[in-house]
Scaffold this motif. Structure first.
Motif, mmCIF file in Angstrom:
data_model
loop_
_atom_site.group_PDB
_atom_site.id
_atom_site.type_symbol
_atom_site.label_atom_id
_atom_site.label_comp_id
_atom_site.label_asym_id
_atom_site.label_seq_id
_atom_site.Cartn_x
_atom_site.Cartn_y
_atom_site.Cartn_z
ATOM 1 N N ALA A 75 0.855 -1.184 0.000
ATOM 2 C CA ALA A 75 0.000 0.000 0.000
ATOM 3 C C ALA A 75 0.893 1.237 0.000
ATOM 4 O O ALA A 75 1.794 1.358 0.830
ATOM 5 N N LEU A 98 -3.239 -6.216 5.372
ATOM 6 C CA LEU A 98 -2.893 -4.908 4.841
ATOM 7 C C LEU A 98 -2.069 -4.122 5.854
ATOM 8 O O LEU A 98 -2.247 -4.268 7.066
ATOM 9 N N VAL A 122 -1.504 -0.080 5.775
ATOM 10 C CA VAL A 122 -1.903 1.087 4.979
ATOM 11 C C VAL A 122 -1.359 2.361 5.630
ATOM 12 O O VAL A 122 -1.789 2.733 6.726
ATOM 13 N N THR A 154 -4.228 -4.648 9.606
ATOM 14 C CA THR A 154 -5.213 -5.695 9.860
ATOM 15 C C THR A 154 -4.598 -6.734 10.792
ATOM 16 O O THR A 154 -3.374 -6.833 10.929
ATOM 17 N N CYS A 196 -13.646 -4.174 10.427
ATOM 18 C CA CYS A 196 -13.616 -4.159 8.960
ATOM 19 C C CYS A 196 -13.641 -5.604 8.493
ATOM 20 O O CYS A 196 -12.598 -6.240 8.350
ATOM 21 N N PRO A 233 -11.151 -7.381 5.162
ATOM 22 C CA PRO A 233 -10.489 -6.237 4.538
ATOM 23 C C PRO A 233 -9.706 -6.651 3.293
ATOM 24 O O PRO A 233 -8.987 -7.649 3.296
ATOM 25 N N SER A 245 -6.753 -1.337 -1.004
ATOM 26 C CA SER A 245 -6.511 -0.027 -0.411
ATOM 27 C C SER A 245 -6.040 0.917 -1.498
ATOM 28 O O SER A 245 -5.465 0.504 -2.508
ATOM 29 N N THR A 291 -4.996 5.475 -1.904
ATOM 30 C CA THR A 291 -4.933 6.798 -1.285
ATOM 31 C C THR A 291 -5.441 7.842 -2.271
ATOM 32 O O THR A 291 -5.024 7.858 -3.438
ATOM 33 N N ALA A 304 -6.830 7.757 2.971
ATOM 34 C CA ALA A 304 -6.574 6.376 2.594
ATOM 35 C C ALA A 304 -7.848 5.551 2.739
ATOM 36 O O ALA A 304 -8.563 5.666 3.735
ATOM 37 N N ILE A 342 -9.708 1.734 2.756
ATOM 38 C CA ILE A 342 -9.589 0.282 2.924
ATOM 39 C C ILE A 342 -10.952 -0.321 2.648
ATOM 40 O O ILE A 342 -11.963 0.097 3.230
ATOM 41 N N ALA A 402 -16.434 0.606 3.329
ATOM 42 C CA ALA A 402 -15.037 1.010 3.327
ATOM 43 C C ALA A 402 -14.728 1.859 4.551
ATOM 44 O O ALA A 402 -15.617 2.473 5.149
#
Length: 405
Positions: free
Chosen positions: A140, A187, A189, A198, A220, A223, A226, A228, A233, A235, A241
């Motif tokens: 990410a 992830l 991020v 995560t 989430c 997940p 991702s 930006t 950002a 997810i 999301a």
């Protein structure tokens, strides 16, 4: 259906990848002094130039990295990496995931976004090295190639790595942290000086740049994906999301649920014209989901044909670009989903062979890689999807990135 909360002339072929030049063409400007990356994106040894140094940087199945300069159509071989399984880019670096970890290629061209204007730079391209890790890697990035962080999540070991992107701009691979987690396809991020991680149980937790959890924790489910934008950002979760941004020194995480009547499906990845607030993803072959991160709102569209990929241009004309499963590029109206223009099947052979093409949205053009066909296309999507240029390649462009943006 909308629910809210032609190939033309002008094809110019260039056989470019058969003969590879020795060095990137540089512009004759004064060398930029070494400055803080939070200023105007300058680094020591880079040249500031008058226009974006746009190019297509590719990796072939054997690991050969090549760069096509879209300004003068010259081609440079940058070196070799191990054969890659996947590739992610931030518009400057290529992060190529292989059996040994994530190899990083610096294309040497980038744009620094100052909101109301831009600065453009060129430096020597480099193969920076490898971030070691076990299993499939998910990367990410942010919209800055000279500041902030870059996140890597290794599924095999569960390791969560945050790289110092400013150090990358100086040619150094520096890990801000490496956090051990249970192995999972997760992830990492980056968000300002923070990162969202995560944990494999459907929870996303904020960490600071030293690797210490700081909160908040947000649910989430499943997940995946991702990206930006100018706003923050994103997810993807199975129920909508998360949108994260920094307000002053505080990390703010917002939940943007799907509309109540949305089909029970999730977006596994998002794409857009870099930095723009609206992103697009597929929750099914004909299930397009647009997220406007500025308005915190979803638009659900039904595609006119089964799709393999979709990306939001987010321009004044509300263009949406899609790669159909039969190999056509469709230019869609992002408000209605109707077809505005389309090409012939350009990448049918690649899709049939399982060689995934790359579709990239730019401000003026779209770029499409055709690995099996050994071609790269430049498409003027605002001009009836006209093929502006076609570039032949000597080997398959298995992975492609637009760099310099």
């Amino acid at each position: 259906m909308l629910r809210r909360t032609a190939v033309s002339s002008g094809i110019r072929a260039a056989t470019l990848f058969g003969v590879l030049a020795v060095g990137l063409t540089s512009c004759a400007t004064e060398e930029t002094p070494d400055t803080d990356a939070t200023g105007h994106g300058a680094i020591g040894g880079a040249e500031e130039v008058a226009e974006p140094q746009l190019g297509l940087t590719t990796i072939d199945p054997t690991g050969t990295v090549a760069h096509l300069d879209l300004l003068d159509e010259s081609v440079t071989e940058l070196g070799e990496v191990s054969p890659a399984h996947s590739m992610t880019t931030d518009g400057r670096y290529l992060f190529a995931a292989s059996d040994t970890g994530v190899q990083i290629v610096d294309s040497g061209v980038w744009t620094w976004d100052h909101v109301d204007h831009f600065h453009y730079y060129r430096a020597e391209p480099q193969l920076l090295g490898t971030v070691d890790g076990e299993g499939a890697a998910t990367i990410a990035t942010t919209n800055s190639s000279t500041s902030g962080g870059t996140g890597i999540s290794f599924a095999g070991s569960g390791d969560a790595v945050l790289l110092d992107t400013e150090a990358l701009s100086r040619g150094e691979i520096r890990e801000l942290f490496r956090v051990e987690r249970e192995p999972h396809a997760g992830l990492v991020v980056p968000v300002g000086s923070f990162a969202l991680l995560t944990d494999g149980s459907g929870t996303v937790t904020a960490y600071d740049s030293s690797g210490e959890p700081t909160g908040p924790e947000e649910p989430c489910p499943d997940p995946a994906g991702s990206i930006t934008t100018r706003v923050g950002a994103v997810i993807g979760c199975s129920d909508g999301a998360l949108l994260a941004h920094v307000d002053g020194s505080e990390l703010v995480v917002e939940r943007i649920p799907y509309p109540e009547d949305a089909p029970d499906a999730a977006v596994s990845g998002f794409d857009n014209r870099e930095g723009r607030p609206t992103v697009a993803g597929l929750a099914g072959p004909t299930d397009i989901r647009l997220l406007d991160t500025r308005q915190r709102a979803w638009t659900l569209l039904t595609a006119p044909a089964p799709l393999a990929h979709v990306t939001a241009v987010d321009d004044d004309d509300d263009h949406l670009l899609a790669l159909a499963q039969d190999g056509r590029i469709l230019v869609l109206d992002a408000a209605t989903g109707s077809v505005l223009a389309e090409t012939s099947p350009l990448v049918a052979e690649s899709l049939a062979a399982g060689a995934a093409p790359t579709l990239i949205a730019d401000q003026q053009r779209a770029y499409l890689s055709a690995p099996t066909e050994k071609l790269l296309y430049e498409i003027d999507y605002a001009d009836d999807a006209r093929i502006a240029r076609t570039f032949e390649t000597a080997t398959e462009p298995a992975f492609a990135a637009e760099t310099g943006r």
